[in-house]
Design a protein around this motif. Structure first.
Motif, PDB file in Angstrom:
ATOM      1  N   ILE A  48       0.876  -1.265  -0.063  1.00  0.00           N
ATOM      2  CA  ILE A  48      -0.033   0.224  -0.013  1.00  0.00           C
ATOM      3  C   ILE A  48       0.775   1.158   0.099  1.00  0.00           C
ATOM      4  O   ILE A  48       1.739   1.243   0.756  1.00  0.00           O
ATOM      5  N   ARG A  49       0.619   2.158  -0.941  1.00  0.00           N
ATOM      6  CA  ARG A  49       1.358   3.227  -1.077  1.00  0.00           C
ATOM      7  C   ARG A  49       0.317   4.472  -1.530  1.00  0.00           C
ATOM      8  O   ARG A  49       0.000   4.502  -2.377  1.00  0.00           O
ATOM      9  N   ARG A  50       0.356   5.339  -0.612  1.00  0.00           N
ATOM     10  CA  ARG A  50      -0.502   6.785  -0.764  1.00  0.00           C
ATOM     11  C   ARG A  50       0.373   7.764  -1.284  1.00  0.00           C
ATOM     12  O   ARG A  50       1.581   8.089  -0.979  1.00  0.00           O
ATOM     13  N   ARG A  51      -0.256   8.329  -2.164  1.00  0.00           N
ATOM     14  CA  ARG A  51       0.330   9.418  -3.149  1.00  0.00           C
ATOM     15  C   ARG A  51      -0.676  10.716  -2.900  1.00  0.00           C
ATOM     16  O   ARG A  51      -1.787  10.608  -2.484  1.00  0.00           O
ATOM     17  N   ASP A  52      -0.129  11.660  -3.261  1.00  0.00           N
ATOM     18  CA  ASP A  52      -1.019  13.009  -3.348  1.00  0.00           C
ATOM     19  C   ASP A  52      -2.313  12.977  -4.319  1.00  0.00           C
ATOM     20  O   ASP A  52      -3.328  13.501  -4.030  1.00  0.00           O
ATOM     21  N   ASP A  53      -2.184  12.016  -5.488  1.00  0.00           N
ATOM     22  CA  ASP A  53      -2.999  12.091  -6.532  1.00  0.00           C
ATOM     23  C   ASP A  53      -3.807  10.598  -6.604  1.00  0.00           C
ATOM     24  O   ASP A  53      -4.596  10.492  -7.296  1.00  0.00           O
ATOM     25  N   HIS A  54      -3.230   9.662  -5.940  1.00  0.00           N
ATOM     26  CA  HIS A  54      -3.885   8.573  -5.928  1.00  0.00           C
ATOM     27  C   HIS A  54      -3.387   7.337  -4.963  1.00  0.00           C
ATOM     28  O   HIS A  54      -2.253   7.694  -4.133  1.00  0.00           O
ATOM     29  N   THR A  55      -3.950   6.340  -4.816  1.00  0.00           N
ATOM     30  CA  THR A  55      -3.529   5.234  -3.760  1.00  0.00           C
ATOM     31  C   THR A  55      -3.308   4.035  -4.451  1.00  0.00           C
ATOM     32  O   THR A  55      -4.027   3.890  -5.399  1.00  0.00           O
ATOM     33  N   GLU A  56      -2.021   3.573  -4.399  1.00  0.00           N
ATOM     34  CA  GLU A  56      -1.546   2.172  -4.939  1.00  0.00           C
ATOM     35  C   GLU A  56      -1.947   0.954  -4.093  1.00  0.00           C
ATOM     36  O   GLU A  56      -1.372   1.227  -2.806  1.00  0.00           O
ATOM     37  N   VAL A  57      -2.481   0.136  -4.665  1.00  0.00           N
ATOM     38  CA  VAL A  57      -2.361  -1.379  -3.831  1.00  0.00           C
ATOM     39  C   VAL A  57      -1.869  -2.376  -4.796  1.00  0.00           C
ATOM     40  O   VAL A  57      -2.567  -2.614  -5.702  1.00  0.00           O
ATOM     41  N   HIS A  58      -1.183  -3.221  -4.230  1.00  0.00           N
ATOM     42  CA  HIS A  58      -0.486  -4.199  -4.868  1.00  0.00           C
ATOM     43  C   HIS A  58      -1.014  -5.482  -4.007  1.00  0.00           C
ATOM     44  O   HIS A  58      -0.653  -5.494  -2.765  1.00  0.00           O
ATOM     45  N   VAL A  59      -1.609  -6.501  -4.766  1.00  0.00           N
ATOM     46  CA  VAL A  59      -1.871  -7.723  -4.091  1.00  0.00           C
ATOM     47  C   VAL A  59      -1.391  -9.234  -4.658  1.00  0.00           C
ATOM     48  O   VAL A  59      -1.020  -8.976  -5.848  1.00  0.00           O
ATOM     49  N   THR A  60      -1.622 -10.124  -4.017  1.00  0.00           N
ATOM     50  CA  THR A  60      -1.534 -11.459  -4.417  1.00  0.00           C
ATOM     51  C   THR A  60      -2.998 -12.303  -4.354  1.00  0.00           C
ATOM     52  O   THR A  60      -3.485 -12.143  -3.798  1.00  0.00           O
ATOM     53  N   VAL A  61      -3.354 -12.539  -5.401  1.00  0.00           N
ATOM     54  CA  VAL A  61      -4.571 -13.347  -5.719  1.00  0.00           C
ATOM     55  C   VAL A  61      -4.560 -14.659  -5.308  1.00  0.00           C
ATOM     56  O   VAL A  61      -3.554 -15.344  -5.931  1.00  0.00           O
ATOM     57  N   ALA A  62      -5.700 -15.265  -4.847  1.00  0.00           N
ATOM     58  CA  ALA A  62      -5.617 -16.788  -4.618  1.00  0.00           C
ATOM     59  C   ALA A  62      -5.895 -17.557  -5.904  1.00  0.00           C
ATOM     60  O   ALA A  62      -6.649 -16.995  -6.645  1.00  0.00           O
ATOM     61  N   ALA A  63      -5.341 -18.620  -6.041  1.00  0.00           N
ATOM     62  CA  ALA A  63      -5.371 -19.312  -7.537  1.00  0.00           C
ATOM     63  C   ALA A  63      -6.793 -19.846  -7.504  1.00  0.00           C
ATOM     64  O   ALA A  63      -7.530 -20.064  -6.587  1.00  0.00           O
ATOM     65  N   GLY A  64      -7.352 -19.897  -8.662  1.00  0.00           N
ATOM     66  CA  GLY A  64      -8.755 -20.265  -9.034  1.00  0.00           C
ATOM     67  C   GLY A  64      -9.894 -19.041  -8.785  1.00  0.00           C
ATOM     68  O   GLY A  64     -11.048 -19.015  -9.006  1.00  0.00           O
ATOM     69  N   ARG A  65      -9.224 -17.959  -8.301  1.00  0.00           N
ATOM     70  CA  ARG A  65     -10.256 -16.757  -8.266  1.00  0.00           C
ATOM     71  C   ARG A  65     -10.127 -15.890  -9.346  1.00  0.00           C
ATOM     72  O   ARG A  65      -8.962 -15.778 -10.159  1.00  0.00           O
ATOM     73  N   PRO A  66     -11.305 -15.172  -9.744  1.00  0.00           N
ATOM     74  CA  PRO A  66     -11.223 -14.290 -11.084  1.00  0.00           C
ATOM     75  C   PRO A  66     -10.399 -13.159 -10.969  1.00  0.00           C
ATOM     76  O   PRO A  66     -10.995 -12.416  -9.771  1.00  0.00           O
TER      77      PRO A  66
END
Length: 122
Positions: free
Chosen positions: A76-94
């Motif tokens: 998670i990183r907050r910026r002045d103009d946006h928020t970034e979120v980087h995730v790992t998704v469980a296998a088999g999930r859309p």
């Protein structure tokens, strides 16, 4: 230069003495405070509660993070103009659905654009 005790004074503006530059500002441009710490912790809990998210991801080299006093929250990183979120998704999930769900829960907390990146499938 000498300090009050007669020893050599340390020049705080000396670039060799400055810590590595780390972006620890919140959306107002100030350094992390209790308010932004609580906000990042709320974001972390909300994202991890999204079905299909198996974890937050630090991106390449684990560098994507919010630095809080004494710790950091990867993914998670907050910026002045946006928020970034980087995730790992469980296998088999859309993947697209999980990313949309993450974006939705984060937008319920912050009032700015949200960029979601799926870094890995677990």
């Amino acid at each position: 230069m000498t300090d009050m005790d007669g020893g050599p004074a340390v020049d705080p503006t000396d670039p060799g003495l400055q810590p590595e530059s780390v972006d620890s500002t919140d959306s107002t441009g100030s350094t992390d405070s209790t308010g932004s710490t609580e906000l990042v912790e709320r974001l972390q809990a909300a994202v991890l509660a999204v079905p299909g998210v198996s974890g937050l991801h630090g991106g390449p080299y684990g560098a994507l993070a919010t630095y809080l006093p004494g710790r950091r929250v990867v993914g998670i990183r907050r910026r002045d103009d946006h928020t970034e979120v980087h995730v790992t998704v469980a296998a088999g999930r859309p993947v697209r659905q999980v990313a949309d769900d993450v974006r939705r829960v984060v937008r319920d907390i912050v009032d700015q654009p949200v960029r979601v990146t799926v870094e890995d499938i677990a």
